[in-house]
Design an enzyme around this catalytic site. Structure first.
Site, PDB file in Angstrom:
ATOM      1  CB  VAL A  29      -2.120   8.121  -6.243  1.00 34.90           C
ATOM      2  CG1 VAL A  29      -3.074   9.096  -5.612  1.00 34.90           C
ATOM      3  CG2 VAL A  29      -0.684   8.485  -5.912  1.00 34.90           C
ATOM      4  CB  ILE A  37       1.905   9.314  -1.236  1.00 33.15           C
ATOM      5  CG1 ILE A  37       1.467   9.724  -2.656  1.00 33.15           C
ATOM      6  CG2 ILE A  37       3.220   9.972  -0.843  1.00 33.15           C
ATOM      7  CD1 ILE A  37       1.211  11.192  -2.849  1.00 33.15           C
ATOM      8  CG  HIS A  75      -2.205   2.993   5.640  1.00 30.97           C
ATOM      9  ND1 HIS A  75      -2.326   3.819   4.544  1.00 30.97           N
ATOM     10  CD2 HIS A  75      -3.461   2.533   5.909  1.00 30.97           C
ATOM     11  CE1 HIS A  75      -3.599   3.859   4.170  1.00 30.97           C
ATOM     12  NE2 HIS A  75      -4.303   3.091   4.980  1.00 30.97           N
ATOM     13  CG  PHE A 126      -2.019  -2.100 -11.546  1.00 29.32           C
ATOM     14  CD1 PHE A 126      -2.836  -2.566 -10.528  1.00 29.32           C
ATOM     15  CD2 PHE A 126      -0.810  -1.523 -11.222  1.00 29.32           C
ATOM     16  CE1 PHE A 126      -2.445  -2.440  -9.200  1.00 29.32           C
ATOM     17  CE2 PHE A 126      -0.412  -1.396  -9.898  1.00 29.32           C
ATOM     18  CZ  PHE A 126      -1.227  -1.859  -8.883  1.00 29.32           C
TER      19      PHE A 126
END
Length: 166
Positions: A81, A83, A89, A114
């Site tokens: 994950v 965010i 970045h 995926f």
């Protein structure tokens, strides 16, 4: 809403597949949900003991997935994950992970599920993590896709061996 139009996969017998799960460590709650979903999908597809490898973050998923592919795994489930924050970045990590996992699949002709969430905020990640109250279970979906693809690859390879494809 994400997830609309998604197929409803039916579990198939994948008991003899070598399955690896490579999972990032950032965002523990979200990752716990993704891992639980992937493990549930493996169980429903009769994969009893998938090999689990943990990596620091999503950026590191492709290199371990590649190592698993080199060791003969039939399916690799990549979970992570990312965010979005206030810097580029996010874009670099998401792009690198996506390109890297795609390379693993194509370079090794191996099924790669995926299961990388790329979200604007933590709530979006929680909504997709397969936790109680989540709208989606991307860990399960990634695992089911990898297992189904691995079985399709097996059938394709078998057809080439028999000469039915030229």
């Amino acid at each position: 809403m994400s997830g609309q139009g998604a197929p409803t996969p039916q579990p198939i017998d994948c008991h003899d597949l070598r399955v690896g799960v490579v999972a990032a460590s950032w965002h523990e709650e979200v990752m716990a949900g993704l891992l639980a979903g992937a493990k549930r999908a493996c169980s429903e597809h009769q994969v009893e003991d998938p090999v689990l490898a943990r990596v620091p973050g999503t950026f590191e998923l492709p290199v371990v997935a590649s190592a698993m592919a080199q060791r003969g795994f039939d399916a690799i489930i990549a979970l992570g994950v990312v965010i979005r924050g206030g810097t580029p970045h996010f874009d670099y990590v998401c792009g690198s992970a996506t390109e890297g996992l795609t390379r693993v699949a194509l370079d090794h002709t191996v099924a790669v599920g995926f299961g990388v969430l790329t979200c604007d905020d933590e709530q979006q990640a929680l909504d997709r993590a397969g936790l109680e109250g989540s709208r989606e279970d991307k860990g399960y979906e990634a695992a089911a896709a990898a297992l189904s693809t691995a079985m399709t690859l097996r059938r394709v390879r078998a057809r080439f061996k028999t000469g039915l494809f030229t």
